[in-house]
Write a protein that holds these residues in place. Structure first.
Motif, PDB file in Angstrom:
ATOM      1  N   MET A   1      -1.414 -13.917  48.093  1.00 23.97           N
ATOM      2  CA  MET A   1      -1.324 -13.985  46.644  1.00 23.97           C
ATOM      3  C   MET A   1      -2.149 -15.174  46.148  1.00 23.97           C
ATOM      4  O   MET A   1      -2.103 -16.250  46.701  1.00 23.97           O
ATOM      5  CB  MET A   1       0.139 -14.154  46.267  1.00 23.97           C
ATOM      6  N   LYS A  28      -5.121  -0.944  51.449  1.00 25.23           N
ATOM      7  CA  LYS A  28      -3.718  -1.233  51.783  1.00 25.23           C
ATOM      8  C   LYS A  28      -3.513  -2.692  52.208  1.00 25.23           C
ATOM      9  O   LYS A  28      -2.383  -3.127  52.400  1.00 25.23           O
ATOM     10  CB  LYS A  28      -3.256  -0.297  52.900  1.00 25.23           C
ATOM     11  N   MET A  29      -4.588  -3.429  52.339  1.00 27.01           N
ATOM     12  CA  MET A  29      -4.481  -4.832  52.749  1.00 27.01           C
ATOM     13  C   MET A  29      -3.982  -5.693  51.585  1.00 27.01           C
ATOM     14  O   MET A  29      -4.433  -5.520  50.458  1.00 27.01           O
ATOM     15  CB  MET A  29      -5.846  -5.354  53.203  1.00 27.01           C
ATOM     16  N   PRO A  30      -3.066  -6.629  51.844  1.00 22.04           N
ATOM     17  CA  PRO A  30      -2.592  -7.512  50.767  1.00 22.04           C
ATOM     18  C   PRO A  30      -3.724  -8.265  50.065  1.00 22.04           C
ATOM     19  O   PRO A  30      -3.702  -8.431  48.846  1.00 22.04           O
ATOM     20  CB  PRO A  30      -1.643  -8.472  51.478  1.00 22.04           C
ATOM     21  N   VAL A  31      -4.736  -8.702  50.807  1.00 24.43           N
ATOM     22  CA  VAL A  31      -5.850  -9.426  50.194  1.00 24.43           C
ATOM     23  C   VAL A  31      -6.608  -8.516  49.225  1.00 24.43           C
ATOM     24  O   VAL A  31      -7.017  -8.952  48.150  1.00 24.43           O
ATOM     25  CB  VAL A  31      -6.788 -10.049  51.256  1.00 24.43           C
ATOM     26  N   GLN A  33      -5.338  -5.955  47.582  1.00 25.77           N
ATOM     27  CA  GLN A  33      -4.477  -5.724  46.419  1.00 25.77           C
ATOM     28  C   GLN A  33      -4.509  -6.921  45.463  1.00 25.77           C
ATOM     29  O   GLN A  33      -4.586  -6.750  44.244  1.00 25.77           O
ATOM     30  CB  GLN A  33      -3.060  -5.395  46.885  1.00 25.77           C
ATOM     31  N   ALA A  34      -4.479  -8.125  46.000  1.00 22.86           N
ATOM     32  CA  ALA A  34      -4.552  -9.322  45.159  1.00 22.86           C
ATOM     33  C   ALA A  34      -5.925  -9.436  44.498  1.00 22.86           C
ATOM     34  O   ALA A  34      -6.033  -9.772  43.315  1.00 22.86           O
ATOM     35  CB  ALA A  34      -4.253 -10.567  45.987  1.00 22.86           C
ATOM     36  N   GLU A  37      -6.272  -6.989  41.611  1.00 23.24           N
ATOM     37  CA  GLU A  37      -5.603  -7.491  40.401  1.00 23.24           C
ATOM     38  C   GLU A  37      -6.501  -8.477  39.653  1.00 23.24           C
ATOM     39  O   GLU A  37      -6.610  -8.444  38.433  1.00 23.24           O
ATOM     40  CB  GLU A  37      -4.277  -8.148  40.777  1.00 23.24           C
ATOM     41  N   PRO A  95      -8.542 -13.910  53.502  1.00 27.88           N
ATOM     42  CA  PRO A  95      -7.800 -14.629  52.457  1.00 27.88           C
ATOM     43  C   PRO A  95      -8.547 -15.820  51.870  1.00 27.88           C
ATOM     44  O   PRO A  95      -8.575 -15.988  50.648  1.00 27.88           O
ATOM     45  CB  PRO A  95      -6.518 -15.056  53.176  1.00 27.88           C
ATOM     46  N   TRP A 111      -4.087 -20.055  48.066  1.00 28.12           N
ATOM     47  CA  TRP A 111      -3.893 -18.678  48.507  1.00 28.12           C
ATOM     48  C   TRP A 111      -2.781 -18.691  49.535  1.00 28.12           C
ATOM     49  O   TRP A 111      -2.759 -19.553  50.419  1.00 28.12           O
ATOM     50  CB  TRP A 111      -5.174 -18.142  49.148  1.00 28.12           C
ATOM     51  N   GLN A 112      -1.887 -17.725  49.431  1.00 29.12           N
ATOM     52  CA  GLN A 112      -0.834 -17.616  50.443  1.00 29.12           C
ATOM     53  C   GLN A 112      -1.391 -16.834  51.624  1.00 29.12           C
ATOM     54  O   GLN A 112      -1.876 -15.718  51.475  1.00 29.12           O
ATOM     55  CB  GLN A 112       0.402 -16.930  49.883  1.00 29.12           C
ATOM     56  N   PRO A 114      -1.334 -14.892  55.412  1.00 29.33           N
ATOM     57  CA  PRO A 114      -0.430 -13.877  55.975  1.00 29.33           C
ATOM     58  C   PRO A 114       0.795 -14.474  56.677  1.00 29.33           C
ATOM     59  O   PRO A 114       1.852 -13.855  56.704  1.00 29.33           O
ATOM     60  CB  PRO A 114      -1.316 -13.120  56.968  1.00 29.33           C
TER      61      PRO A 114
END
Length: 138
Positions: A1, A28-31, A33-34, A37, A95, A111-112, A114
């Protein structure tokens, strides 16, 4: 995030990154998706309007990991441009790469990771930026 949601970027990189984060390989990777956004909320400019102190794609930057007090120099690249065994490149889909995109010299970004830890980076210098070098449509 990401800690910051606002992003200024050139229109060509924006279109390329939108396709990238929407691709089945990354979406589908969190990075991704962030980053998606941030792209949705980005201000888009013509390449010639990008300020010289802004990290854009293919910029070579010197930045400090504030947690480890480690100075690094990397080129921010798309994953398909990442050379095997390249230690001087950083993918925008990593990230830290996503965190640095759109940062400005002197700015601290977070950045958070994983593993749940927070990365804190400070952009110290942009050594090369395509837009300032006149490579507007690379």
């Amino acid at each position: 995030m990401l800690a910051k949601l606002h992003l200024l970027m050139n229109e060509l990189d924006h279109a390329r990154l939108e396709r990238l984060v929407d691709s089945p390989e990354y979406n589908k990777m969190p990075v991704a998706q962030a980053l998606a956004e941030r792209l949705d909320n980005a201000d888009i400019a013509a390449p010639e309007e990008i300020p010289a102190d802004l990290v854009s794609m293919h910029s070579r930057i010197r930045f400090r990991d504030l947690k480890a007090d480690l100075l690094m120099e990397k080129e921010l690249v798309y994953p398909h441009n990442l050379k095997q065994d390249a230690t001087d490149q950083l993918s925008v889909m990593a990230p830290l790469g996503a965190a640095l995109l759109g940062a400005r010299v002197g700015e601290e970004v977070h950045w958070q990771l994983p593993n749940g830890k927070d990365a804190a980076l400070m952009v110290e210098e942009i050594l090369y930026q395509p837009e300032q070098a006149g490579e507007l449509y690379r």
